[in-house]
Design a protein around this motif. Structure first.
Motif, PDB file in Angstrom:
ATOM      1  N   LEU A 183     -15.984   1.741   8.043  1.00 51.03           N
ATOM      2  CA  LEU A 183     -15.783   1.563   6.606  1.00 51.03           C
ATOM      3  C   LEU A 183     -16.386   0.244   6.134  1.00 51.03           C
ATOM      4  O   LEU A 183     -17.031   0.181   5.087  1.00 51.03           O
ATOM      5  CB  LEU A 183     -14.291   1.573   6.262  1.00 51.03           C
ATOM      6  CG  LEU A 183     -13.647   2.872   5.865  1.00 51.03           C
ATOM      7  CD1 LEU A 183     -12.148   2.685   5.672  1.00 51.03           C
ATOM      8  CD2 LEU A 183     -14.265   3.441   4.612  1.00 51.03           C
ATOM      9  N   ASP A 196     -11.544   3.071  -0.738  1.00 48.69           N
ATOM     10  CA  ASP A 196     -11.436   2.577   0.638  1.00 48.69           C
ATOM     11  C   ASP A 196     -12.418   1.434   0.899  1.00 48.69           C
ATOM     12  O   ASP A 196     -12.095   0.482   1.603  1.00 48.69           O
ATOM     13  CB  ASP A 196     -11.683   3.700   1.656  1.00 48.69           C
ATOM     14  CG  ASP A 196     -10.468   4.592   1.844  1.00 48.69           C
ATOM     15  OD1 ASP A 196      -9.375   4.224   1.369  1.00 48.69           O
ATOM     16  OD2 ASP A 196     -10.616   5.661   2.470  1.00 48.69           O
ATOM     17  N   LYS A 234      -5.412   3.177   9.532  1.00 45.44           N
ATOM     18  CA  LYS A 234      -6.613   3.695  10.177  1.00 45.44           C
ATOM     19  C   LYS A 234      -6.736   3.007  11.529  1.00 45.44           C
ATOM     20  O   LYS A 234      -6.081   2.012  11.787  1.00 45.44           O
ATOM     21  CB  LYS A 234      -7.846   3.407   9.329  1.00 45.44           C
ATOM     22  CG  LYS A 234      -7.785   4.064   7.949  1.00 45.44           C
ATOM     23  CD  LYS A 234      -9.092   3.981   7.250  1.00 45.44           C
ATOM     24  CE  LYS A 234      -9.063   4.628   5.891  1.00 45.44           C
ATOM     25  NZ  LYS A 234      -8.851   6.041   5.882  1.00 45.44           N
ATOM     26  N   MET A 280      -4.208  -0.268   6.330  1.00 46.74           N
ATOM     27  CA  MET A 280      -4.829   0.933   5.765  1.00 46.74           C
ATOM     28  C   MET A 280      -4.464   2.219   6.519  1.00 46.74           C
ATOM     29  O   MET A 280      -4.922   3.292   6.148  1.00 46.74           O
ATOM     30  CB  MET A 280      -6.342   0.765   5.719  1.00 46.74           C
ATOM     31  CG  MET A 280      -6.805  -0.323   4.769  1.00 46.74           C
ATOM     32  SD  MET A 280      -8.599  -0.482   4.679  1.00 46.74           S
ATOM     33  CE  MET A 280      -9.024   1.011   3.779  1.00 46.74           C
ATOM     34  N   ARG A 316       0.838  -1.200   0.000  1.00 48.54           N
ATOM     35  CA  ARG A 316       0.000   0.000   0.000  1.00 48.54           C
ATOM     36  C   ARG A 316       0.873   1.251   0.000  1.00 48.54           C
ATOM     37  O   ARG A 316       0.656   2.169  -0.804  1.00 48.54           O
ATOM     38  CB  ARG A 316      -0.913   0.001   1.215  1.00 48.54           C
ATOM     39  CG  ARG A 316      -1.810   1.211   1.317  1.00 48.54           C
ATOM     40  CD  ARG A 316      -2.659   1.162   2.601  1.00 48.54           C
ATOM     41  NE  ARG A 316      -3.622   2.206   2.634  1.00 48.54           N
ATOM     42  CZ  ARG A 316      -3.366   3.464   3.026  1.00 48.54           C
ATOM     43  NH1 ARG A 316      -2.159   3.788   3.413  1.00 48.54           N
ATOM     44  NH2 ARG A 316      -4.316   4.378   3.022  1.00 48.54           N
ATOM     45  N   GLN A 334     -10.983  -1.643  -0.770  1.00 52.33           N
ATOM     46  CA  GLN A 334      -9.834  -2.143  -0.011  1.00 52.33           C
ATOM     47  C   GLN A 334     -10.267  -2.907   1.230  1.00 52.33           C
ATOM     48  O   GLN A 334      -9.781  -4.009   1.491  1.00 52.33           O
ATOM     49  CB  GLN A 334      -8.951  -0.979   0.448  1.00 52.33           C
ATOM     50  CG  GLN A 334      -8.000  -0.462  -0.571  1.00 52.33           C
ATOM     51  CD  GLN A 334      -7.122   0.598   0.063  1.00 52.33           C
ATOM     52  OE1 GLN A 334      -6.402   0.301   1.009  1.00 52.33           O
ATOM     53  NE2 GLN A 334      -7.195   1.811  -0.445  1.00 52.33           N
TER      54      GLN A 334
END
Length: 184
Positions: free
Chosen positions: A162, A130, A154, A152, A77, A133
């Motif tokens: 999400l 997102d 996060k 990610m 990523r 993903q």
């Protein structure tokens, strides 16, 4: 210690064959994950090549704080995001579209077996990056919320939110296509 970590450690100790094991084990999954950032499967393969080249040349240290796969996908990523930032400055011409279509079909046939999964993958391609993903990492790669959050960049609450929104958006897309499902 998982197989990827032990193969990577053997590679760092000088066993070149173990690097081939890593590529064989993680190539398809990493390429499909990175396709969420790419315009084509060929571009996703270029991204995956860059990730493995970074492993081979730079030999970053794997501390073992997460699974090897989580660590590899996070490197993937970050590498892709850096490449995309650089590309914004310099526009590249796309590769021949005709090769891209055949390459994408080959990988999809190997990874996506039945018609429902193909429909699902197509509906996922229409989702926000997102959303795509988080669904891919959780449901296709079987990462947990904590691992997905790490990949990610996060927190777990953000990933849970999400995931909830992504499933709702995916359900809406699938219903438009007439997809029948038991539970999503």
């Amino acid at each position: 210690m998982d197989n990827g970590a032990s193969s990577y450690r053997r590679f760092l100790d000088g066993d070149r064959n173990s690097f081939t094991e890593l590529v064989t084990e993680y190539w398809d999954g990493l390429t499909l994950y990175l396709s969420g950032f790419a315009c084509s499967i060929t571009e996703a393969e270029e991204f995956a090549e860059e990730v493995f080249l970074k492993l081979y040349a730079d030999k970053p240290k794997f501390a073992g704080k997460s699974s090897f796969k989580t660590w590899l996908y996070a490197i993937g990523r970050n590498t892709v995001l850096n490449m995309l930032r650089k590309r914004r400055k310099v526009r590249e011409l796309p590769l021949d579209d005709f090769y891209e279509a055949s390459d994408k079909e080959d990988i999809e046939k190997n990874h996506i077996h039945d018609e429902n999964k193909r429909l699902l993958y197509g509906a996922m391609a229409e989702l926000h990056g997102d959303y795509r993903q988080v669904l891919y990492l959780v449901y296709f790669e079987n990462f947990g919320v904590a691992e997905t959050a790490e990949i990610m960049h996060k927190n777990e609450k953000q990933v849970s939110n999400l995931l909830y929104r992504a499933k709702a958006a995916l359900k809406k897309n699938l219903e438009k296509e007439g997809f029948e499902y038991e539970e999503l």
